[in-house]
Each structure stands twice: as structure tokens, then as C-alpha cells.
Design an enzyme around this catalytic site. Sequence first.
Site, short mmCIF file in Angstrom:
data_model
loop_
_atom_site.label_atom_id
_atom_site.label_comp_id
_atom_site.label_asym_id
_atom_site.label_seq_id
_atom_site.Cartn_x
_atom_site.Cartn_y
_atom_site.Cartn_z
N PRO A 165 50.42 51.45 37.14
CG PRO A 165 48.25 50.64 36.81
CD PRO A 165 49.09 51.38 37.73
N GLY A 166 51.08 52.79 33.69
CA GLY A 166 51.24 54.07 33.28
C GLY A 166 50.10 54.71 32.60
CG ASP A 177 31.79 50.37 39.81
OD1 ASP A 177 33.00 50.05 39.23
OD2 ASP A 177 31.31 51.37 39.59
NE ARG A 181 34.54 54.06 33.44
CZ ARG A 181 34.12 55.36 33.45
NH1 ARG A 181 33.13 55.87 32.70
NH2 ARG A 181 35.29 56.50 33.88
N GLY A 182 36.47 49.62 32.42
CA GLY A 182 38.08 49.64 32.55
C GLY A 182 38.92 48.68 32.79
CB ILE A 183 41.87 48.70 34.85
CG1 ILE A 183 42.79 49.57 34.00
CG2 ILE A 183 42.86 47.56 35.46
CD1 ILE A 183 43.68 50.53 34.78
CE1 TYR A 205 44.16 58.61 39.92
CE2 TYR A 205 46.53 59.15 39.00
CZ TYR A 205 45.27 58.39 39.21
OH TYR A 205 45.27 57.05 38.49
CB VAL A 221 45.99 52.05 31.04
CG1 VAL A 221 44.98 50.74 30.70
CG2 VAL A 221 47.00 51.69 32.02
N1 LIG Z 1 43.68 54.42 33.05
C1 LIG Z 1 44.84 54.86 33.40
O1 LIG Z 1 45.68 55.37 32.80
C2 LIG Z 1 45.33 54.57 35.02
C3 LIG Z 1 46.75 54.82 35.07
C4 LIG Z 1 47.11 54.27 36.46
C5 LIG Z 1 46.24 54.02 37.50
N2 LIG Z 1 45.11 53.87 37.15
C6 LIG Z 1 43.84 53.50 38.18
O2 LIG Z 1 43.65 52.22 37.84
C7 LIG Z 1 42.25 51.97 38.47
C8 LIG Z 1 41.08 51.73 37.47
O3 LIG Z 1 41.23 52.98 36.47
P1 LIG Z 1 40.31 52.92 35.09
O4 LIG Z 1 41.34 53.53 34.10
O5 LIG Z 1 39.79 51.76 34.80
O6 LIG Z 1 39.29 53.80 35.17
P2 LIG Z 1 37.60 53.94 35.07
O7 LIG Z 1 37.32 55.39 35.31
O8 LIG Z 1 37.66 53.40 33.56
O9 LIG Z 1 37.12 52.93 35.90
C9 LIG Z 1 36.85 53.29 37.67
C10 LIG Z 1 35.73 52.51 38.17
O10 LIG Z 1 35.64 52.77 39.46
C11 LIG Z 1 34.37 53.06 39.66
N3 LIG Z 1 34.24 54.06 40.76
C12 LIG Z 1 34.66 55.38 40.82
N4 LIG Z 1 34.45 55.91 42.03
C13 LIG Z 1 33.64 55.30 42.76
C14 LIG Z 1 32.88 54.92 44.07
N5 LIG Z 1 33.03 56.23 44.84
N6 LIG Z 1 32.51 54.01 44.36
C15 LIG Z 1 32.32 52.74 43.70
N7 LIG Z 1 33.06 52.72 42.39
C16 LIG Z 1 33.49 53.86 41.91
C17 LIG Z 1 33.68 53.83 38.64
O11 LIG Z 1 32.29 53.46 38.40
C18 LIG Z 1 34.55 52.70 37.39
O12 LIG Z 1 33.94 51.48 36.99
C19 LIG Z 1 42.01 53.15 39.25
O13 LIG Z 1 42.20 53.30 40.40
C20 LIG Z 1 43.11 54.24 38.45
O14 LIG Z 1 43.49 55.46 39.37
C21 LIG Z 1 44.60 54.10 35.98
#
Ligand SMILES: NC(=O)c1ccc[n+]([C@@H]2O[C@H](COP(=O)([O-])OP(=O)(O)OC[C@H]3O[C@@H](n4cnc5c(N)ncnc54)[C@H](O)[C@@H]3O)[C@@H](O)[C@H]2O)c1
Length: 248
Positions: A184-185, A40, A19-21, A154, A187
Site C-alpha cells: 500500500p501507499g 491482535d 483497527r485500520g486496514i 520500517y 492509507v
Molecule cells: N497506513 C498506511 O499508510 C500503510 C501503508 C503501507 C502499509 N501499511 C501496513 O498495513 C498494515 C496495517 O496498517 P494500519 O495502517 O491499519 O495500522 P494500524 O496501526 O491502524 O493497525 C495495526 C494493527 O496491528 C496491531 N498490532 C501492532 N503490533 C502488534 C503486536 N505486537 N501484536 C498484535 N497486534 C499488533 C495493532 O493493535 C493494530 O490493530 C501494517 O502492516 C502496515 O505496516 C500501512
Amino acid sequence: MTGMRRFEGSRVIVTGAARGIGARIAERFVHEGARVVILDWNAEAGRAHAERIGATFIQVDLSDNDATKRAVRAAIEELSGVDVLINNAGMLRFASVLETDPDEWDAMFAVNTRAMLVTTQVAAAAMIAAGQGGAVVNLASMAAKTGGEGQVAYAASKAAVVALTRVAALELGEHGIRVNAMCPGYVLTEMGADTRTPEKVALWSSYSPLGRLGTTDDVAGLALFLASCDGEYFTGQAVNVTGGMVMH
Ligand SMILES: NC(=O)c1ccc[n+]([C@@H]2O[C@H](COP(=O)([O-])OP(=O)(O)OC[C@H]3O[C@@H](n4cnc5c(N)ncnc54)[C@H](O)[C@@H]3O)[C@@H](O)[C@H]2O)c1
């Protein structure tokens, strides 16, 4: 999405892409011609997304070192090699400095930082053996540079990602392997969604000169740039993708 096909025939592994990014990054790699394996721990969402975009899914808990090594090896076998590794998986839990449980600190470092070391070790060894170079892109955060209240574990884990990226870039450059981090900021994904309010969105949007928060496409676009021939002279960088919230 662009009409570019920069990754025709490329073999790409994306962690945390259920999911997500990560999900968007995986989708855009497929769109540009790559073969993609998603790693994942969320099997239901991961399988569904992989099926939807035409990728392969492998379930793994990235906080388990041995399982992670096995999963990356399986991904490399599935792809008959690896050209690009996107270390995207991460977790965010809030606690103040005074209240952070050291076990929570370890849990966050295990996924956010240590897993990147393990995946990079396996993937880079395969890239070196193949002798054709490669690219690694690590998800850090603007928290690595600015901190953030309630984010001590974090932010520290993401600052460590930047340091890991620089050392890996220094050591792997001679093999033609480039290693970069993205910061990223804010998101709009499910990460942090439980504490998100309209007021918070408005406040954070005001920190960007562009007046908005980030999208998964904003980050995916940079990931593909850094991994592509367009980013050929980038290595060891921690690139902000914050809409100008951070300018250093
Ligand atoms: N959303 C934001 O604002 C933001 C900002 C800066 C950095 N980030 C970074 O971007 C990346 C993606 O973030 P996102 O917002 O898409 O988050 P999200 O929570 O939507 O997605 C994270 C994904 O990582 C997987 N995951 C987590 N722990 C796991 C594990 N132990 N084993 C396998 N898979 C695992 C989850 O199942 C999920 O699919 C992350 O590293 C996050 O720290 C996000």
C-alpha cells in the site's frame, strides 16, 4: 462493499485486525461469507470489532513467538482448519539511519516480519495436512520498494516481507498454497496519524495520478481478490495499491 460471496464457508485468520486496514479486511471477509478469527494485542478494540462484525477475537502479542504459535493454533481449532491467512499487523516508528536504535529495529522486525514467518509456519502446516491448498496475504508497503526518509527499520522490515513472500510462494506452491504481498501507499488510518498535517496529506495526494490517499477499502479489496478464486494464478507477487504513486 460488493454483493459478492466468494468466501462462503472459508476459514480466515487476520492479524492486527482490531483497527485500520486489518479491521476492514476482516469485516469484508465476513461480509463475503467467511468465518473469521482476529488476532491482535489490543483486546478492547479487538473484542469490540469482532463482536460488531461477527468474528472471533484472540489476544496475542505477535512479537512473542511462542504466544503467536499458540494463538494461531487456537484460531485453527476455533475454525476447524484454515483456508486464508492475512498477515496484516505492523508497526511504524520514525528514526533516521544515524539515530535508529538497534533495539527499535529488532522490535519492528519482530512484528512486521518475524511474526509473519511464525504465523505462516503454523497455518501452512495445517493447510498442507488438510491437502486443500490455501492463500496467504502479507502486508508489505511501498516503502519496501521506494524506501522513505526516517523509515529505515520500517522499510527494511517491509522489503524483508516481500522476500519472505517470494520464498514462501516458491516452497508452498506445490501444496496449492499461494503467497502474495500487498504494497500500500499512504492509507488514512491511525498509523502515522500523529505526524499527519493537511499540508502532508496534500503533498502525498499530489504524488498519485488519482490525486488522493488510500482508504482501508482500497487495500481490503486487493486482499480479498488475492485470497479469492479470482486471484488463483497470483503467487509470489508484491502488488502495489498506491493510486499510481509507485508503478514498478
Ligand atoms: N497506513 C498506511 O499508510 C500503510 C501503508 C503501507 C502499509 N501499511 C501496513 O498495513 C498494515 C496495517 O496498517 P494500519 O495502517 O491499519 O495500522 P494500524 O496501526 O491502524 O493497525 C495495526 C494493527 O496491528 C496491531 N498490532 C501492532 N503490533 C502488534 C503486536 N505486537 N501484536 C498484535 N497486534 C499488533 C495493532 O493493535 C493494530 O490493530 C501494517 O502492516 C502496515 O505496516 C500501512
